[in-house]
Each structure stands twice: as structure tokens, then as C-alpha cells.
Motif scaffolding. Structure first.
Motif, PDB file in Angstrom:
ATOM      1  N   ARG A  33       0.844  -1.188   0.000  1.00 49.41           N
ATOM      2  CA  ARG A  33       0.000   0.000   0.000  1.00 49.41           C
ATOM      3  C   ARG A  33       0.885   1.246   0.000  1.00 49.41           C
ATOM      4  O   ARG A  33       0.847   2.036  -0.890  1.00 49.41           O
ATOM      5  N   ARG A  34       1.711   1.385   1.014  1.00 49.09           N
ATOM      6  CA  ARG A  34       2.623   2.535   1.087  1.00 49.09           C
ATOM      7  C   ARG A  34       4.015   2.013   1.388  1.00 49.09           C
ATOM      8  O   ARG A  34       4.266   1.471   2.461  1.00 49.09           O
ATOM      9  N   LYS A  35       4.906   2.199   0.415  1.00 52.69           N
ATOM     10  CA  LYS A  35       6.240   1.633   0.542  1.00 52.69           C
ATOM     11  C   LYS A  35       7.153   2.272  -0.502  1.00 52.69           C
ATOM     12  O   LYS A  35       6.713   2.611  -1.590  1.00 52.69           O
ATOM     13  N   VAL A  36       8.426   2.409  -0.187  1.00 54.26           N
ATOM     14  CA  VAL A  36       9.413   2.850  -1.167  1.00 54.26           C
ATOM     15  C   VAL A  36       9.980   1.593  -1.825  1.00 54.26           C
ATOM     16  O   VAL A  36      10.407   0.661  -1.143  1.00 54.26           O
ATOM     17  N   ILE A  37       9.946   1.564  -3.155  1.00 56.73           N
ATOM     18  CA  ILE A  37      10.530   0.461  -3.906  1.00 56.73           C
ATOM     19  C   ILE A  37      11.618   1.019  -4.820  1.00 56.73           C
ATOM     20  O   ILE A  37      11.687   2.226  -5.045  1.00 56.73           O
ATOM     21  N   ALA A  38      12.436   0.137  -5.336  1.00 57.52           N
ATOM     22  CA  ALA A  38      13.487   0.532  -6.281  1.00 57.52           C
ATOM     23  C   ALA A  38      13.153  -0.033  -7.653  1.00 57.52           C
ATOM     24  O   ALA A  38      12.736  -1.191  -7.769  1.00 57.52           O
ATOM     25  N   THR A  39      13.354   0.782  -8.678  1.00 59.72           N
ATOM     26  CA  THR A  39      13.221   0.273 -10.037  1.00 59.72           C
ATOM     27  C   THR A  39      14.458  -0.562 -10.350  1.00 59.72           C
ATOM     28  O   THR A  39      15.453  -0.515  -9.624  1.00 59.72           O
ATOM     29  N   ASP A  40      14.402  -1.309 -11.431  1.00 62.97           N
ATOM     30  CA  ASP A  40      15.532  -2.163 -11.797  1.00 62.97           C
ATOM     31  C   ASP A  40      16.785  -1.356 -12.112  1.00 62.97           C
ATOM     32  O   ASP A  40      17.896  -1.873 -12.006  1.00 62.97           O
ATOM     33  N   ASP A  41      16.615  -0.075 -12.473  1.00 67.59           N
ATOM     34  CA  ASP A  41      17.786   0.765 -12.732  1.00 67.59           C
ATOM     35  C   ASP A  41      18.169   1.632 -11.522  1.00 67.59           C
ATOM     36  O   ASP A  41      18.962   2.551 -11.628  1.00 67.59           O
ATOM     37  N   GLY A  42      17.588   1.321 -10.343  1.00 68.17           N
ATOM     38  CA  GLY A  42      18.019   1.953  -9.097  1.00 68.17           C
ATOM     39  C   GLY A  42      17.294   3.213  -8.669  1.00 68.17           C
ATOM     40  O   GLY A  42      17.679   3.825  -7.667  1.00 68.17           O
ATOM     41  N   GLN A  43      16.242   3.617  -9.351  1.00 69.91           N
ATOM     42  CA  GLN A  43      15.499   4.801  -8.942  1.00 69.91           C
ATOM     43  C   GLN A  43      14.539   4.458  -7.808  1.00 69.91           C
ATOM     44  O   GLN A  43      13.956   3.383  -7.788  1.00 69.91           O
ATOM     45  N   SER A  44      14.368   5.386  -6.872  1.00 66.96           N
ATOM     46  CA  SER A  44      13.446   5.191  -5.755  1.00 66.96           C
ATOM     47  C   SER A  44      12.065   5.713  -6.120  1.00 66.96           C
ATOM     48  O   SER A  44      11.940   6.799  -6.687  1.00 66.96           O
ATOM     49  N   VAL A  45      11.054   4.937  -5.768  1.00 66.56           N
ATOM     50  CA  VAL A  45       9.670   5.310  -6.045  1.00 66.56           C
ATOM     51  C   VAL A  45       8.861   5.124  -4.774  1.00 66.56           C
ATOM     52  O   VAL A  45       8.876   4.042  -4.172  1.00 66.56           O
ATOM     53  N   LEU A  46       8.152   6.166  -4.361  1.00 64.27           N
ATOM     54  CA  LEU A  46       7.220   6.038  -3.258  1.00 64.27           C
ATOM     55  C   LEU A  46       5.899   5.547  -3.834  1.00 64.27           C
ATOM     56  O   LEU A  46       5.273   6.226  -4.653  1.00 64.27           O
ATOM     57  N   VAL A  47       5.489   4.360  -3.431  1.00 70.29           N
ATOM     58  CA  VAL A  47       4.175   3.833  -3.807  1.00 70.29           C
ATOM     59  C   VAL A  47       3.238   4.211  -2.676  1.00 70.29           C
ATOM     60  O   VAL A  47       3.483   3.883  -1.512  1.00 70.29           O
ATOM     61  N   ASP A  48       2.166   4.935  -3.008  1.00 68.84           N
ATOM     62  CA  ASP A  48       1.206   5.415  -2.010  1.00 68.84           C
ATOM     63  C   ASP A  48      -0.206   5.167  -2.543  1.00 68.84           C
ATOM     64  O   ASP A  48      -0.876   6.078  -3.015  1.00 68.84           O
ATOM     65  N   LEU A  49      -0.630   3.908  -2.478  1.00 63.96           N
ATOM     66  CA  LEU A  49      -1.934   3.515  -2.996  1.00 63.96           C
ATOM     67  C   LEU A  49      -3.018   3.725  -1.941  1.00 63.96           C
ATOM     68  O   LEU A  49      -2.727   3.723  -0.747  1.00 63.96           O
ATOM     69  N   SER A  50      -4.258   3.864  -2.362  1.00 67.97           N
ATOM     70  CA  SER A  50      -5.351   4.127  -1.428  1.00 67.97           C
ATOM     71  C   SER A  50      -5.696   2.918  -0.565  1.00 67.97           C
ATOM     72  O   SER A  50      -6.265   3.068   0.512  1.00 67.97           O
ATOM     73  N   GLN A  51      -5.365   1.721  -1.043  1.00 71.64           N
ATOM     74  CA  GLN A  51      -5.607   0.515  -0.256  1.00 71.64           C
ATOM     75  C   GLN A  51      -4.534  -0.516  -0.564  1.00 71.64           C
ATOM     76  O   GLN A  51      -3.867  -0.434  -1.588  1.00 71.64           O
ATOM     77  N   THR A  52      -4.373  -1.479   0.323  1.00 74.19           N
ATOM     78  CA  THR A  52      -3.398  -2.535   0.112  1.00 74.19           C
ATOM     79  C   THR A  52      -3.774  -3.303  -1.147  1.00 74.19           C
ATOM     80  O   THR A  52      -4.932  -3.677  -1.344  1.00 74.19           O
TER      81      THR A  52
END
Length: 150
Positions: A33-52
Motif C-alpha cells: 500500500r505505502r512503501k518505497v521500492i526501487a526500479t531495476d535501474d536503481g530509482q526510488s519510487v514512493l508507492v502510495d496507494l489508497s488501499q493494500t
């Protein structure tokens, strides 16, 4: 991982051609639901979805500017289950609410020594493999099966 400047608040079940990057995530990491993930090329992305949400292989996270990050099922340690009585074996796996990827001549499940031992006692052939894991969705809709009521 650096401080995320990319934010994804929506997702689609598949990419629509605006693929910006990809992120390879194992089965557990695709449930978020809300988590920082890394793309395969190393960029950080904040995932902030409304529900799990349970993201599948081929899903897309939608960045605020409309670009997409393709989600790929990452290889992980699994158990490959085969046997002469595969249907009976599958029943026992399902009876324990174990996510499984069902194929014509085998079933893949997450590595679990207790389930592995049980399957051996049932006559199944079990071997360790490393592959992407895309288990079946729940009987009452798509996604994970652990939150249903009895």
C-alpha cells in the motif's frame, strides 16, 4: 536507496505503452500500500496507494506525470511439486491456504520446510527451484486469498 522523487498513487493491471521503468519484485513485495521500492535501474519510487493491493506480473504503477513502471515477478526460491497424484496433492496445498502456481504437470509454492515435509509424506516429488512466482488468485475474486471469511 535515495530519497524518492517519483510517486505512484495509482496502478493498472497492465501497461498502456508509457513505460518509464520496470521494478522486479518477489511475491511478498508485490503486496503493498505505502512503501518505497526501487526500479531495476536503481530509482526510488514512493508507492502510495489508497488501499493494500496485490500487484501481478505485468501490472503498472502510474507515476503522477502519467508514466508507468512495469511490475515484473522477480525470481525467488520456490518448491516445485510433482507427482502421480497431483490433484490430491494440490488439494492438500489448497487446504492449507498456501499460494500456489498451478501448471499442467507441476505446482510451484513458496519455500516452506513444513509443507515440504508434508508433501514428501504424501508421495510428492519436491525440488527447490528459483523462478518468478505468479500464484493463482482467490476463488472470490482476484488477488490474495488470505483475507476471506469462513
Amino acid at each position: 536507496m535515495s530519497q524518492p522523487q517519483l510517486i505512484a498513487r495509482r496502478y493498472h493491471d497492465h501497461c498502456h505503452g508509457l513505460e518509464f521503468a520496470s521494478a522486479s519484485l518477489d511475491y511478498d513485495a508485490r503486496f503493498l500500500r505505502r512503501k518505497v521500492i526501487a526500479t531495476d535501474d536503481g530509482q526510488s519510487v514512493l508507492v502510495d496507494l489508497s488501499q493494500t493491493t496485490s500487484l501481478n506480473d505485468g501490472s503498472a504503477l502510474i507515476l503522477e506525470d502519467g508514466r508507468e513502471i512495469r511490475i515484473q515477478a522477480a525470481p525467488e526460491q520456490l518448491l516445485e511439486v510433482t507427482g502421480d497424484e497431483l490433484m490430491r496433492i494440490i488439494w492438500h496445498i489448497g487446504n492449507r491456504h498456501t499460494p500456489c502456481q498451478i501448471e499442467a504437470n507441476r505446482v510451484l509454492i513458496q519455500h516452506d520446510p513444513v509443507i515440504q515435509d508434508m508433501l514428501g509424506k504424501l508421495g510428492a516429488s519436491v525440488r527447490e527451484v528459483t523462478e518468478p512466482f505468479t500464484p493463482e488468485g482467490g476463488a472470490y475474486g482476484h488477488g490474495r486469498t488470505h483475507s476471506h471469511a469462513h
